[in-house]
Design a protein around this motif. Structure first.
Motif, mmCIF file in Angstrom:
data_model
loop_
_atom_site.group_PDB
_atom_site.id
_atom_site.type_symbol
_atom_site.label_atom_id
_atom_site.label_comp_id
_atom_site.label_asym_id
_atom_site.label_seq_id
_atom_site.Cartn_x
_atom_site.Cartn_y
_atom_site.Cartn_z
ATOM 1 N N TRP A 1 0.962 -1.316 -0.432
ATOM 2 C CA TRP A 1 0.314 0.258 0.003
ATOM 3 C C TRP A 1 1.164 1.654 -0.132
ATOM 4 O O TRP A 1 1.578 1.303 1.048
ATOM 5 N N LEU A 2 0.858 1.863 -0.895
ATOM 6 C CA LEU A 2 1.588 3.316 -1.132
ATOM 7 C C LEU A 2 0.321 3.946 -1.629
ATOM 8 O O LEU A 2 0.045 4.385 -2.095
ATOM 9 N N SER A 3 0.215 4.849 -0.490
ATOM 10 C CA SER A 3 -0.816 6.580 -0.664
ATOM 11 C C SER A 3 0.018 8.303 -0.495
ATOM 12 O O SER A 3 0.473 8.041 0.549
ATOM 13 N N LEU A 4 -0.562 8.223 -2.061
ATOM 14 C CA LEU A 4 0.927 9.489 -1.990
ATOM 15 C C LEU A 4 -0.968 10.617 -2.875
ATOM 16 O O LEU A 4 -0.351 11.745 -3.231
ATOM 17 N N ASN A 5 -1.705 11.127 -1.544
ATOM 18 C CA ASN A 5 -2.395 11.494 -2.255
ATOM 19 C C ASN A 5 -2.707 13.091 -1.594
ATOM 20 O O ASN A 5 -3.345 13.595 -2.473
ATOM 21 N N GLY A 6 -1.335 13.821 -1.143
ATOM 22 C CA GLY A 6 -1.607 15.204 -1.200
ATOM 23 C C GLY A 6 -0.926 15.406 -2.895
ATOM 24 O O GLY A 6 -1.224 16.790 -2.957
ATOM 25 N N ALA A 7 -0.377 14.354 -3.661
ATOM 26 C CA ALA A 7 0.506 14.808 -4.887
ATOM 27 C C ALA A 7 -0.900 16.015 -5.783
ATOM 28 O O ALA A 7 -1.726 15.314 -6.128
ATOM 29 N N LYS A 8 -0.572 16.732 -5.853
ATOM 30 C CA LYS A 8 -1.331 17.997 -7.068
ATOM 31 C C LYS A 8 -1.513 17.322 -8.473
ATOM 32 O O LYS A 8 -2.113 17.364 -9.254
ATOM 33 N N GLN A 9 0.192 16.538 -8.900
ATOM 34 C CA GLN A 9 -0.332 16.533 -10.579
ATOM 35 C C GLN A 9 0.800 15.806 -10.433
ATOM 36 O O GLN A 9 2.180 15.326 -9.986
ATOM 37 N N VAL A 10 0.663 14.749 -11.835
ATOM 38 C CA VAL A 10 2.128 13.402 -11.769
ATOM 39 C C VAL A 10 2.262 14.014 -13.312
ATOM 40 O O VAL A 10 1.504 13.899 -14.083
ATOM 41 N N ASP A 11 3.729 13.961 -13.789
ATOM 42 C CA ASP A 11 3.172 14.289 -15.078
ATOM 43 C C ASP A 11 3.903 12.011 -16.091
ATOM 44 O O ASP A 11 4.003 11.414 -15.054
ATOM 45 N N GLU A 12 4.491 12.499 -17.422
ATOM 46 C CA GLU A 12 4.162 11.506 -17.371
ATOM 47 C C GLU A 12 5.589 10.943 -17.423
ATOM 48 O O GLU A 12 5.368 9.605 -16.262
ATOM 49 N N ALA A 13 6.354 11.481 -17.006
ATOM 50 C CA ALA A 13 8.085 10.607 -16.962
ATOM 51 C C ALA A 13 7.666 9.901 -14.881
ATOM 52 O O ALA A 13 8.233 9.206 -14.893
ATOM 53 N N THR A 14 6.753 10.879 -14.429
ATOM 54 C CA THR A 14 6.978 10.705 -12.970
ATOM 55 C C THR A 14 6.021 9.795 -13.216
ATOM 56 O O THR A 14 5.726 8.721 -12.263
#
Length: 322
Positions: free
Chosen positions: A188-201
């Motif tokens: 389980w990996l929770s990264l719910n604060g990230a506002k955007q994710v680009d293609e490389a990420t």
């Protein structure tokens, strides 16, 4: 016998009588008239008024409580107090008022032998502190107050051997940080604060071999980022922050081979998008945010082979076509 509190003022009366911390704490746990916000305020009173400065002796008493979970509202603790609290025999230890914590204190608290450790107000974690936290032997580690992580610190935290890592305060994730998280061996990996994710990420995150990936802070998904993310081989993907999804993005997302897809932030869906989305071969599709659908869209959604979770009236429309 434990106390039974009707109001928060009863807590002070118990203190004046000389009742033990355990008796007061258990009374708060059991008092049916102190629920939700009232009970939360009562627990805060216990620590902020009755225990204005947590001592080592008090920490030892708290750690002796025979309860499932212990929530300590202290805003600052020393390594000796952390050592005392680490001896708590329950499964869950919450230290969600600590804003700053040093390496020495973390080394002691990481000795806690329960399953869940929460430090959700800690805002900064350096590499040395992360290394100490990664030594926690339990299953669940929550650091939802941390807002920034560099690559080195992320790599170190990813060495945590438990099942779940919650970092819902981190607001930005770049490719290097994502590559570091991809090394985490839990499910389980929770990264719910990230506002955007680009293609490389997204490509980097797709290398993670876990089960549940939470990205509920992401507001928009373009076709290229979705294509990269759809390569992830996990089972559960949460994208509840996405407000809109078009036909092209839905077609790409439908290629993901997982089993559980959450899109509860989507408010509207048209027939073309629905036709594309139902090509997904997973088992559970969550669309609880969709407010209404027309007949053509309901008919398209009815073709989904798995289970759709949506508002009652929408499910009734869908079921009319099955």
């Amino acid at each position: 016998m434990s106390n039974s509190f009707r109001t928060v003022h009863d807590i002070l009366d118990a203190s004046r009588r000389g009742d033990s911390l355990y008796s007061i704490y258990q009374g708060l746990e059991e008092s049916k008239s102190l629920r939700n916000e009232q009970q939360k305020n009562a627990f805060e009173m216990l620590f902020e008024i009755l225990i204005p400065s947590l001592t080592e002796e008090q920490a030892q008493e708290l750690a002796s409580f025979q309860i499932e979970s212990l929530e300590v509202y202290a805003t600052n603790i020393s390594s000796s107090i952390a050592q005392a609290l680490s001896l708590f025999n329950g499964n869950k230890l919450f230290l969600n008022r600590l804003e700053l914590i040093d390496e020495a204190t973390v080394k002691e608290i990481a000795q806690f032998k329960g399953q869940s450790l929460s430090l959700n107000e800690v805002q900064q974690v350096d590499e040395a502190t992360a290394k100490a936290l990664a030594q926690f032997k339990g299953s669940y580690l929550s650091l939802n107050g941390v807002q920034q992580l560099d690559e080195a610190t992320a790599k170190t935290l990813a060495q945590f051997k438990g099942k779940a890592l919650n970092l819902n305060g981190v607001q930005q994730i770049d490719e290097a940080t994502a590559k570091a998280f991809a090394k985490f061996q839990g499910y389980w990996l929770s990264l719910n604060g990230a506002k955007q994710v680009d293609e490389a990420t997204a490509k980097a995150l797709a290398q993670w071999q876990g089960v549940h990936l939470g990205l509920n802070g992401v507001k928009q998904l373009d076709e290229s980022t979705t294509k990269a993310l759809s390569q992830w081989q996990g089972d559960e993907l949460s994208l509840n922050g996405v407000k809109q999804i078009d036909e092209a993005t839905a077609k790409v997302l439908a290629q993901w081979q997982g089993d559980w897809l959450e899109l509860n932030g989507v408010k509207q869906i048209d027939e073309a998008t629905a036709k594309a989305l139902v090509q997904w071969q997973g088992g559970e599709l969550y669309l609880n945010g969709v407010q209404q659908v027309d007949e053509a869209t309901a008919k398209a959604l009815a073709q989904f082979k798995g289970e759709i979770y949506a508002r009652k009236e929408i499910l009734e429309q869908i079921n009319n076509f099955k």
